[in-house]
Scaffold this active site. Structure first.
Site, mmCIF file in Angstrom:
data_model
loop_
_atom_site.group_PDB
_atom_site.id
_atom_site.type_symbol
_atom_site.label_atom_id
_atom_site.label_comp_id
_atom_site.label_asym_id
_atom_site.label_seq_id
_atom_site.Cartn_x
_atom_site.Cartn_y
_atom_site.Cartn_z
ATOM 1 N N GLU A 192 48.017 33.914 35.075
ATOM 2 C CA GLU A 192 47.450 34.718 35.912
ATOM 3 C C GLU A 192 48.823 35.415 36.537
ATOM 4 O O GLU A 192 49.416 34.946 37.563
ATOM 5 C CB GLU A 192 46.865 34.026 37.336
ATOM 6 C CG GLU A 192 45.439 33.562 37.068
ATOM 7 C CD GLU A 192 44.567 33.057 38.186
ATOM 8 O OE1 GLU A 192 45.031 33.326 39.322
ATOM 9 O OE2 GLU A 192 43.805 32.289 37.877
ATOM 10 N N GLU A 229 43.345 25.994 38.796
ATOM 11 C CA GLU A 229 44.141 25.716 39.993
ATOM 12 C C GLU A 229 43.962 24.278 40.644
ATOM 13 O O GLU A 229 43.996 24.186 42.084
ATOM 14 C CB GLU A 229 44.321 26.996 40.838
ATOM 15 C CG GLU A 229 45.110 28.075 40.250
ATOM 16 C CD GLU A 229 45.141 29.092 41.278
ATOM 17 O OE1 GLU A 229 46.534 29.808 41.208
ATOM 18 O OE2 GLU A 229 44.539 29.228 42.165
#
Length: 578
Positions: A233, A157
């Site tokens: 995710e 991320e």
């Protein structure tokens, strides 16, 4: 030889379209003797892949002390995945977030180099050495070499943190030079800026989200025009912090979103399939304007609960997966009832005494300056006047108990943003400070712990501090052999108990009768407990127990309300928002 690659619209396994249906298990949050059980249950839910982060600070807590044994045996974990007939996705970071302390970065690293998560030369040198060690384990276990690994992720991320393309390019170069040939991915939330800044053209972009699947896949497709869509995710639950509630997600809503993902042909990694536990002092913390330390449990409202037992979400997800892929007929066996019983606690005296470090210093020494990786430091200073006054501290990180001549006078909490305390007359001021967990997100990575900044009493600098690091695990080991008849009273007190089991078993330690502290069974560090909630039980893994005699040590920081040990029949993780 089996191959795995990126096609125009799908992952290709031996040239045939393949949908990755994965679930996350962090090997470092699960007792190694229970890895096989959790992996097998993943297969029984219908998963074909297991994903794991790699926690750098678990493998190298001290610089140069690289460890791949026991809990850190990533190779064995991947081999068990392979033995179960599943593939593997490895996400080595170096930053992992994961609600894990310091986001997975070692404290020695974040305290010694500048330019975290950037192409700064010193940081890149350390990261490159770390990644090469990880890839020594991963490279021979890639699918083309007969192993389970089909994907490796670059950073984590990153678009939420920075936009240093040279940094990402350097990570790719190290990865490829180390012999990693499987496709490389990145993950970011489906926000235009994050997807743009967090990847490179040659990396395959994936997204992280937990709802509105169709909309978010469309955002991802704008940034990844070809190749398989993947939510790497899929947030099926959430984490908890002390003083909050136990977070859950609606089973049917989560199952519907998973169904939408699979029906769209997207691949998925369920985060988490099994969350496990932040044993010992490994919990992280969030700080987006208010510091919130995370609880010991990482149950995450996942398909397997903290103790590895299937939940309603397990069966709902299994039903969804069966619409899109083969699912085994076999179901996991029901968990046996956990032993429920009570035994008495015995007081073992004070435990926060100790010799301070000399010489005295103008300011208290931080955890980082002392290289202290445990939870507590006691600071002592002689008061310049016996008249007391107003104590002002720059910042407390994270929770402090103050006493004068051994008499408690109050607490200071970072979460409450406390800085001042009225000090009564006396000779010696003592402040016991707990590091409650290092922030695992954004730009507070690596911040120092302890009493920070200038300390004044009625406006005058207060100097001459003695700093005493307290290693709670070492102290617990010393307490076990010295139970006394002394009562616990107020303030830090140690307690012990013995209990017998017919056979080794999972246990659930109810901490509701205690206030705040740390617990150990047979020397194994279960983690932190706190009446602040929501968590009420500490999970005791079966492999740390034994038939016959077992021991418990409790290091209480405030007061034991009832000197009893209660083991209950299951998890009690607190009230939910419903």
């Amino acid at each position: 030889m089996t191959s795995f690659s990126l096609g125009d619209t799908d992952f290709l396994r031996d040239g045939q379209p393949h949908q990755v249906i994965s679930g996350a298990i962090h090997y470092f949050r699960v007792h190694p003797d229970q890895w096989q059980d959790r992996i097998r249950k993943a297969r029984l839910m219908g998963l074909n892949t297991i994903e794991t982060y790699v926690a750098w600070n678990a493998h190298e807590p001290e610089r140069g002390a690289w460890d791949t044994t026991g809990w850190n045996d990533l190779g064995r974990f991947l081999d068990l995945v392979h033995e179960e007939g599943l593939d593997a996705i490895v996400r080595p970071g170096p930053y992992i977030c994961a609600e894990w302390h310091n986001g997975g970065l070692p404290v020695w690293l974040t305290g010694s180099v500048d330019g975290l998560r950037s192409s700064a030369p010193d940081f890149l040198a350390e990261v490159s050495a770390y990644l090469r060690r990880v890839y020594d384990i991963v490279a021979p276990r890639q699918i083309e070499r007969g192993g389970p690994v089909v994907l490796v992720q670059i950073e984590n991320e990153y678009g939420a943190y920075g936009a240093d393309q040279a940094y990402l390019e350097a990570l790719v170069a190290v990865t490829r030079d180390a012999g990693i040939t499987v496709p490389l991915t990145t993950v970011d939330q489906p926000v235009d800026r994050m997807l743009r800044d967090g990847s490179l053209p040659e990396l395959h972009k994936t997204a992280s989200f937990g709802s509105r699947s169709t909309e978010r896949l469309a955002t991802l497709r704008r940034h990844q025009p070809t190749g398989p869509l993947m939510c790497s995710e899929f947030w099926d639950g959430w984490f908890d912090w002390w003083g909050g509630v136990h977070h859950t997600t609606d089973v049917h809503a989560a199952a519907a979103d998973l169904d939408a993902l699979l029906a769209a042909g997207a691949s998925v990694n369920i985060y988490m399939f099994h969350g496990g536990t932040n044993f010992a002092l490994t919990n992280g913390a969030n700080d987006k304007g208010r510091y919130l330390p995370l609880v010991t449990s990482y149950d995450y409202d996942a398909p397997l609960d903290e103790a590895g037992n299937p939940t309603a979400k397990f069966f709902a997800f299994r039903e969804v997966i069966a619409r899109h892929a083969p699912v085994p007929d076999e179901l996991p066996p029901a968990a046996p009832a956990a032993p429920a019983f009570e035994v008495d606690l015995r007081a073992a005296g004070a435990w926060t005494e100790g010799e301070g470090i000399e010489p005295r210093t103008a300011l208290p020494q931080t955890f980082d300056a002392l290289g202290h990786r445990s939870a507590l430091i006691r600071y002592d200073v002689e008061l310049p006047t016996e008249h007391g006054g107003l104590l002002l501290i720059g910042e407390v990180r994270d929770l402090a108990w103050a006493s004068v001549d051994g008499r408690p006078v109050g607490t200071l909490s970072r979460t409450r943003q406390d800085r001042t305390l009225r000090i009564p007359p006396g000779r010696t001021l003592s402040i016991l400070v707990e590091d409650q967990g290092r922030v695992n997100y954004d730009h507070r990575l690596g911040e120092e712990k302890g009493l920070i900044g200038e300390i004044t009493l009625d406006g005058a600098p207060l100097g001459g501090w003695r700093s005493t690091p307290l290693d709670v695990a070492e102290l617990a080991a010393g307490v076990a052999a010295r139970a006394t008849a002394d009562g616990g009273g107020d303030g830090p007190s140690a307690w012990t108990a013995e209990f017998a089991l017919d056979a080794a078993a999972d246990l659930f330690l109810d901490t509701a009768a205690w206030s705040k502290g740390f617990a150990f069974v047979n020397g194994f560090f279960l983690g932190r407990y706190w009446r602040n909630g929501p968590q009420r039980t500490l999970y005791v893994p079966e492999p740390v127990t034994r038939a016959g005699a077992n021991s418990l040590v409790v290091l209480e920081l405030e007061q034991v309300l009832d000197p009893v040990v209660r083991f209950v029949g299951g998890l009690a993780l607190g009230a939910t928002e419903e």
